[in-house]
Design an enzyme around this catalytic site. Structure first.
Site, PDB file in Angstrom:
ATOM      1  N   ILE A 182       0.857  -1.189   0.000  1.00 34.90           N
ATOM      2  CA  ILE A 182       0.000   0.000   0.000  1.00 34.90           C
ATOM      3  C   ILE A 182       0.888   1.232   0.000  1.00 34.90           C
ATOM      4  O   ILE A 182       1.580   1.512   0.978  1.00 34.90           O
ATOM      5  CB  ILE A 182      -0.942   0.008   1.217  1.00 34.90           C
ATOM      6  CG1 ILE A 182      -1.869  -1.200   1.171  1.00 34.90           C
ATOM      7  CG2 ILE A 182      -1.769   1.292   1.238  1.00 34.90           C
ATOM      8  CD1 ILE A 182      -2.804  -1.288   2.345  1.00 34.90           C
ATOM      9  N   ASP A 183       0.855   1.957  -1.104  1.00 35.78           N
ATOM     10  CA  ASP A 183       1.727   3.114  -1.291  1.00 35.78           C
ATOM     11  C   ASP A 183       0.941   4.391  -1.020  1.00 35.78           C
ATOM     12  O   ASP A 183       0.058   4.764  -1.789  1.00 35.78           O
ATOM     13  CB  ASP A 183       2.280   3.118  -2.722  1.00 35.78           C
ATOM     14  CG  ASP A 183       3.208   4.294  -2.977  1.00 35.78           C
ATOM     15  OD1 ASP A 183       3.668   4.913  -1.993  1.00 35.78           O
ATOM     16  OD2 ASP A 183       3.463   4.596  -4.151  1.00 35.78           O
ATOM     17  N   SER A 184       1.259   5.067   0.090  1.00 33.35           N
ATOM     18  CA  SER A 184       0.548   6.301   0.430  1.00 33.35           C
ATOM     19  C   SER A 184       0.779   7.403  -0.594  1.00 33.35           C
ATOM     20  O   SER A 184       0.000   8.341  -0.701  1.00 33.35           O
ATOM     21  CB  SER A 184       0.984   6.786   1.820  1.00 33.35           C
ATOM     22  OG  SER A 184       2.382   7.044   1.833  1.00 33.35           O
ATOM     23  N   GLY A 185       1.867   7.293  -1.363  1.00 33.55           N
ATOM     24  CA  GLY A 185       2.155   8.309  -2.368  1.00 33.55           C
ATOM     25  C   GLY A 185       1.476   8.062  -3.700  1.00 33.55           C
ATOM     26  O   GLY A 185       1.494   8.921  -4.579  1.00 33.55           O
ATOM     27  N   ASN A 186       0.876   6.880  -3.857  1.00 33.96           N
ATOM     28  CA  ASN A 186       0.192   6.574  -5.105  1.00 33.96           C
ATOM     29  C   ASN A 186      -1.245   7.072  -5.035  1.00 33.96           C
ATOM     30  O   ASN A 186      -2.115   6.427  -4.463  1.00 33.96           O
ATOM     31  CB  ASN A 186       0.215   5.061  -5.371  1.00 33.96           C
ATOM     32  CG  ASN A 186      -0.522   4.701  -6.660  1.00 33.96           C
ATOM     33  OD1 ASN A 186      -0.777   5.544  -7.515  1.00 33.96           O
ATOM     34  ND2 ASN A 186      -0.870   3.435  -6.796  1.00 33.96           N
TER      35      ASN A 186
END
Length: 306
Positions: A182-186
Site C-alpha cells: 500500500i503506497d501512500s504516495g500513489n
C-alpha cells in the site's frame, strides 16, 4: 393540526434509506439496492404504526430494538451473529450521529433564548412546523455527507502503509497472485472514469501476455504509438494521462481487470472498479513486492470475511 401521512411517510422512507446506505458504506458490506429499498420501506412503516397503533408493542423500547433487528435482517441478511450485531450497532451509531448532528446544527442556526423587559425567556417552536421539516430535508443530507466524509478519513488514517499483503488479480478469466504494497504516495486516478490506478511490474504482468504481445506494449509505451497495441487486448487496455513529479504530461498504458482481491489483515477486500498501470521493469530490486496498491482501494472496495 393536519398531518399529511403520505408526505411524512415518504420523507421517513428517504431518510431511512440514507441511514441504511450510510450503514452499508461504513461497514463496506455488499448489499443489493432492492434490499436497501426493502429495509427502508420496513423502517418507514413505523410512521403509520405509531399513528394508528400508539400503544402497540412495537412502540416500546424493546419493540423498537426488535424492529431494528428486523430492518437489518431485511437489508443485509444473516451470516453470523457477530456480523449481525455489528451491523445493528452500526445502524444505531449512524442514527444517533445523524440525529445528534441535526440537533447541533439546529441550535447553531436557531436562537432558543428570548429576552423580555423583566426576564429571560426560553422557547422552542417544535419540529412539526413547516420550517422544521424544511430544516430536516436540507440539514439531513449535509450531516449525512459530513459524517460519511469524517468516517472515510478515519478509515484512511488507520491504513497500515508499512505492511505487505497478498494480492490476486483476474484478467481474461486467468488469476495470478503476488505481493502488494500500500503506497501512500500513489494517488493516481483516471481523470475520465475516476477509477483508482494501481501499478504492477513486468515480472508479474507478463504472465497474461505472450512475448510478442509484451514487446508490442513496450513499443507503444516508448513511441506513444497506440495503434500498434495487440489487437486481442484493445478492449481491455485504457490510456491514462498523468503528470510526473516535474509536471511533464505523460501517458500510462493500463489494463481493466475483472477483479482484484487484497487479503488485508483478516479481511478479503474485493474491487472491480480500478485500472492496472503497467511498469515495464521491476518495482523493487529485491522483488519483495510486484504491485503498488492505491490507498483508495482499501476505502472503496467491498469487504468480505477472509
Amino acid at each position: 393540526m393536519t398531518i399529511y401521512l403520505d408526505a411524512v411517510w415518504a420523507l421517513n422512507f428517504f431518510l431511512d434509506m440514507m441511514l441504511l446506505l450510510l450503514t452499508q458504506a461504513l461497514s463496506r458490506e455488499n448489499s443489493r439496492k432492492r434490499s436497501i429499498l426493502l429495509g427502508a420501506f420496513i423502517a418507514s412503516l413505523l410512521v403509520p404504526i405509531t399513528i394508528y397503533f400508539p400503544d402497540s408493542f412495537i412502540t416500546s423500547v424493546f419493540g423498537k430494538i426488535l424492529y431494528s433487528a428486523l430492518i437489518i435482517f431485511s437489508t443485509f441478511g444473516y451470516r453470523s451473529i457477530y456480523r449481525f450485531f455489528r451491523l445493528l450497532l452500526l445502524f444505531y451509531f449512524t442514527t444517533f450521529a445523524i440525529g445528534g448532528g441535526l440537533i447541533g446544527l439546529h441550535f447553531l442556526i436557531q436562537n432558543p433564548i428570548g429576552m423580555s423587559e423583566n426576564s429571560l425567556l426560553t422557547f422552542t417552536s417544535g419540529y412539526g412546523d413547516p420550517v422544521s421539516w424544511l430544516f430536516v430535508v436540507v440539514g439531513f443530507p449535509i450531516v449525512w455527507l459530513f459524517t460519511k466524509s469524517r468516517m472515510d478519513k478515519h478509515v484512511m488514517e488507520k491504513i497500515r502503509y508499512d505492511q505487505l499483503y497478498t494480492v490476486t488479480i483476474q484478467i481474461s478469466n486467468q488469476s495470478f497472485s503476488t505481493t502488494g504494497y500500500i503506497d501512500s504516495g500513489n494517488q493516481l486516478v483516471d481523470p475520465l472514469s475516476k477509477k483508482p490506478v494501481i501499478i504492477c511490474d513486468e515480472f508479474f504482468l507478463k504472465q497474461w501476455f505472450t512475448d510478442e504481445e509484451w514487446e508490442l506494449l513496450k513499443a507503444a509505451q516508448d513511441t506513444l504509438d497506440f495503434e500498434i497495441l495487440p489487437r486481442n487486448w484493445e478492449n481491455k487496455i485504457q490510456i491514462v494521462p498523468y503528470q510526473d513529479v516535474q509536471g511533464k504530461s505523460m501517458f500510462l498504458i493500463t489494463i481493466r481487470p475483472e477483479q482484484l482481491i487484497v487479503y488485508y489483515n483478516e479481511q478479503k477486500i474485493v474491487s472491480t472498479k480500478l485500472l492496472i498501470g503497467i511498469q515495464f521493469a521491476e518495482l523493487v530490486k529485491d522483488g519483495s513486492y510486484h504491485c503498488l496498491l492505491q490507498p483508495q482501494i482499501i476505502k472503496l472496495a467491498t469487504v468480505h470475511s477472509a
